[in-house]
Write an enzyme that holds these catalytic residues in place. Sequence first.
Site, PDB file in Angstrom:
ATOM      1  N   SER A  12      87.224  80.757  57.721  1.00 24.66           N
ATOM      2  CA  SER A  12      88.299  79.875  57.252  1.00 24.66           C
ATOM      3  C   SER A  12      87.878  79.124  55.994  1.00 24.66           C
ATOM      4  O   SER A  12      88.671  78.965  55.056  1.00 24.66           O
ATOM      5  CB  SER A  12      88.680  78.884  58.352  1.00 24.66           C
ATOM      6  OG  SER A  12      89.182  79.538  59.489  1.00 24.66           O
ATOM      7  N   ARG A  35      86.751  70.609  55.355  1.00 17.35           N
ATOM      8  CA  ARG A  35      86.905  70.558  56.813  1.00 17.35           C
ATOM      9  C   ARG A  35      88.216  69.877  57.196  1.00 17.35           C
ATOM     10  O   ARG A  35      88.855  70.268  58.182  1.00 17.35           O
ATOM     11  CB  ARG A  35      85.715  69.850  57.448  1.00 17.35           C
ATOM     12  CG  ARG A  35      85.609  70.122  58.937  1.00 17.35           C
ATOM     13  CD  ARG A  35      84.217  69.892  59.451  1.00 17.35           C
ATOM     14  NE  ARG A  35      84.113  70.349  60.830  1.00 17.35           N
ATOM     15  CZ  ARG A  35      83.120  71.088  61.294  1.00 17.35           C
ATOM     16  NH1 ARG A  35      82.147  71.477  60.493  1.00 17.35           N
ATOM     17  NH2 ARG A  35      83.094  71.455  62.559  1.00 17.35           N
ATOM     18  N   HIS A  38      90.842  72.438  56.721  1.00 17.66           N
ATOM     19  CA  HIS A  38      90.782  73.421  57.808  1.00 17.66           C
ATOM     20  C   HIS A  38      91.452  72.890  59.067  1.00 17.66           C
ATOM     21  O   HIS A  38      92.189  73.619  59.748  1.00 17.66           O
ATOM     22  CB  HIS A  38      89.321  73.775  58.114  1.00 17.66           C
ATOM     23  CG  HIS A  38      89.172  74.559  59.380  1.00 17.66           C
ATOM     24  ND1 HIS A  38      88.851  73.971  60.589  1.00 17.66           N
ATOM     25  CD2 HIS A  38      89.325  75.881  59.639  1.00 17.66           C
ATOM     26  CE1 HIS A  38      88.815  74.897  61.526  1.00 17.66           C
ATOM     27  NE2 HIS A  38      89.091  76.059  60.988  1.00 17.66           N
TER      28      HIS A  38
END
Length: 204
Positions: A12, A35, A38
């Site tokens: 990802s 992050r 994500h």
Amino acid sequence: MTSLNHPILEQSFAVIDQEIGEHHFTPSEYAIVRRAIHSTADFEFKHLLRFSPGAIEGAIAAIRQQVPIVTDVTMVKQGICTLVEKTFQNPLLSAIEHAPAQAPPGQTRTELGLLHCWQMAPEAIYVIGNAPTALLRLCDRLSSSSLMPALVIGAPVGFISVVEAKAALAQSPVPQIRVEGRKGGSAAAAAIFNALLVLAWDTK
């Protein structure tokens, strides 16, 4: 050292790297932004995250020193507990778990629980992803205290008092990472902290 990131997470990240476009984040800032993106599948976080000077470095040092981590709600606590347990085993406190059964009119259980956590660990890392009232109460407490948290992650989500709470945090001298505007949430707040935890682990 075994990576803390699952292979699917790394895949990802590779997609995000391809799609994020030009940016001027430092490597540590980008690790946090990536992050957060994500966890939300929302590239707007590229434009919403703000970092006060030295906040990341100070947070990494505090994590390594096993300072307590205070979350506003259980969902944020659950979002970080696995990585905490795998790494530095910092004490984890959740404001709502220390709240009274009922709050007086005009107050919330989460803000009262946060005050209780403050009394136990004023120099903790505070991770707020849900309750703007808790963030407002924390900022109010900071204005009259000589004690300072190691970091405040300000990422409550919603429409009522959210922007005001983040504005109050922005005016505070506390080291901070915040999500501007109405966006945020438990997943985003946990992602920001987990990114810091991985940074602390990978560079120790």
